[in-house]
Enzyme design. Structure first.
Site, PDB file in Angstrom:
ATOM      1  N   GLU A   1       1.528  26.128  -7.124  1.00  0.00           N
ATOM      2  CA  GLU A   1       0.402  25.401  -6.547  1.00  0.00           C
ATOM      3  C   GLU A   1      -0.433  24.885  -7.717  1.00  0.00           C
ATOM      4  O   GLU A   1      -1.200  25.636  -8.320  1.00  0.00           O
ATOM      5  CB  GLU A   1      -0.451  26.318  -5.671  1.00  0.00           C
ATOM      6  CG  GLU A   1       0.222  26.811  -4.419  1.00  0.00           C
ATOM      7  CD  GLU A   1      -0.730  27.675  -3.609  1.00  0.00           C
ATOM      8  OE1 GLU A   1      -1.623  27.108  -2.932  1.00  0.00           O
ATOM      9  OE2 GLU A   1      -0.594  28.900  -3.670  1.00  0.00           O
TER      10      GLU A   1
ATOM     11  N   CYS B   1      -8.639  21.976  -6.080  1.00  0.00           N
ATOM     12  CA  CYS B   1      -7.430  21.176  -6.285  1.00  0.00           C
ATOM     13  C   CYS B   1      -7.280  20.129  -5.194  1.00  0.00           C
ATOM     14  O   CYS B   1      -6.692  19.068  -5.420  1.00  0.00           O
ATOM     15  CB  CYS B   1      -6.201  22.072  -6.354  1.00  0.00           C
ATOM     16  SG  CYS B   1      -5.940  23.110  -4.899  1.00  0.00           S
TER      17      CYS B   1
END
Length: 471
Positions: free
Chosen positions: A217, A251
């Site tokens: 991720e 993010c």
């Protein structure tokens, strides 16, 4: 039972302990694991204010936002414990005509020991996306939290030990990147990593030495697109929250905005008005906190300076709005697409807003990024627009709400990483598929034997034509 390994302790010891725990933990039935995970969830929920305070003190997030993060994490933990058996348990599958005498089944078995390397920006929500799903699938976990938020990880480990005292199915090891590198090389069965793309590449290189599979991720450079048919007020509100919440240290944060020229001026005015009410500070009235990592301030400043040098205009905030670790909300317009503020992850409370003539232009710019994590589209044709954009997820007429829906997977493509957390995909991520066949009766067409006759060979040719030749 000890769940936290202090810096300097051999990581291999933690993994060896986890091996023993993994055998016991995997031997429990799905509902037995679920009961323990639910009790863990109950502790987290009851002591949420205490945990939120640790988040606030370690990385500066305002307490209300820390509570929101905890709430989202608990939703996913609840889903994992409830659905693991249904998603992963053994189930029958159909055989083909040629194998009709076989009963077939499929199940997903735990890998064994999963190493999780977590981030500091969402120290509860993000790592639990791997930890809770790996545990629900039957794995033991060795968790290394960020050195910027170790206390959160230690708290989680102690709470888990209260409900699972028998074996250390969840261990927490603390330390800097060197400890994470040790974990990568320790022989765990998989690494779940969340962090920057640059660090992710180092993790992959370390894991390659032992052929350890990885879930990555990584970073993002997410866009928000507003069409002329979209709700301008909703889009402005989403852009401000998406860009500024958690001081932009997200993010999935909105870093680029592309707005149709017909509604550009209205959107810009409303976005500036909303963002100008938000202040970064340490007071109870301040909506966003500091930039957690000192090195990130220099990156933010460099991106803003580069954008201005290339012709971009600051309409709110700017380089002069940086004071120590506090960066005030910043909006830039007319920023060239080759600027650092458009091409690289800024990870601060900033956004660029660009005017586009058509949605084709917005789609082209959005797809030009090497990152492909999330997307928000505001339009009456939002699904059609989202379908043309390469991203791990998309949200129409809201800001990346798919990340909050437990049934849906979360992850990216390109330099945003690979693999998925959350949902059924998130459970399967920490398992391997195991196929099983059981002969129910002898086959009328014995195929896999040297006793096969020429008559059977002839029948096979006939079956091939009948089953497949007509296409």
């Amino acid at each position: 039972m000890k769940t936290t390994i202090e810096r300097g302790t051999d990581v291999a010891d933690a993994v060896r302990t986890a091996r023993v725990a993994a055998t016991w933990w995997a031997g429990l039935a799905f509902d037995e694991r679920a009961q323990r995970l639910d009790r863990w969830r109950g502790i987290i929920a009851r002591r949420a204010p205490e945990l939120a305070e640790i988040i606030h003190l370690e990385m500066g997030k305002p307490r209300p936002d820390a509570m929101l993060e905890i709430a989202m994490a608990l939703e996913h933990l609840a889903w994992a414990s409830k659905n693991a058996g249904k998603v992963l348990g053994r189930r029958s599958v159909r055989s083909s005509l040629l194998t009709i005498n076989q009963a077939a089944s499929l199940e997903y078995r735990p890998l064994g020991v999963v190493g999780v390397i977590g981030p500091w920006n969402y120290p509860i929500f993000t790592p639990l996306g791997s930890i809770s799903f790996a545990l629900a699938a039957g794995n033991a976990v060795v968790y290394k939290p960020s050195e910027f938020a170790p206390g959160v990880g230690e708290w989680l480990g102690r709470a888990f030990a209260e409900v699972v005292p028998e074996h250390s199915a969840l261990q927490v090891i603390t330390g800097d990147g060197s400890v994470g590198a040790e974990l990568c090389r320790s022989g765990v069965d998989k690494i779940g990593f969340t962090g920057s793309t640059a660090t992710g590449k180092k993790v992959m290189a370390a894991c390659a030495e032992t052929l350890t599979p990885v879930l990555m991720e990584c970073g993002g450079k997410d866009a928000l697109i507003l069409d002329s048919t979209g709700n301008v007020d909703a889009a402005a509100d989403a852009a401000v929250w998406g860009a500024l919440s958690n001081s932009g240290q997200t993010c999935l944060g909105v870093e680029r905005v592309y707005v149709h020229e017909d509604v550009y001026d209205e959107f810009l005015d409303k976005t500036i008005a909303l963002a100008s009410k938000i202040r970064s500070g340490s007071g109870a009235q301040d909506k966003i906190g500091p930039i957690t990592m000192p090195s990130q301030v220099d990156i933010i400043r460099r991106h803003l300076t580069d954008a201005v040098a290339k012709g971009g205009r600051v309409v709110l905030g700017g380089p002069d709005a940086i004071s120590g670790q506090y960066v005030q909300p910043t909006i830039l317009v007319d920023v060239p697409e080759d600027s650092l503020a458009v091409t690289e992850e800024t990870f601060g409370p900033t956004m660029t807003i660009a005017k586009v003539r058509t949605m084709d232009e917005a789609i082209m710019h959005t797809n030009a990024s090497r990152y492909a994590l999330g997307l928000s589209v505001f339009s009456k044709s939002g699904v059609a627009i989202a379908d043309r954009i390469r991203s791990g997820g998309a949200s129409v007429n809201s800001y990346v709400m798919y990340a909050a829906i437990p049934n849906l997977p979360l992850g990216g493509v390109g330099e945003s990483g690979f693999g998925r957390v959350h949902g059924a995909d998130g459970l399967k991520e920490f398992t391997y598929a195991r196929a099983l066949s059981r002969q129910r009766f002898p086959s009328l067409l014995p195929l896999t034997t040297f006793r096969r006759t020429t008559r059977i060979d002839s029948l096979i040719r006939v079956l091939i034509r009948a089953l497949h030749g007509r296409h």
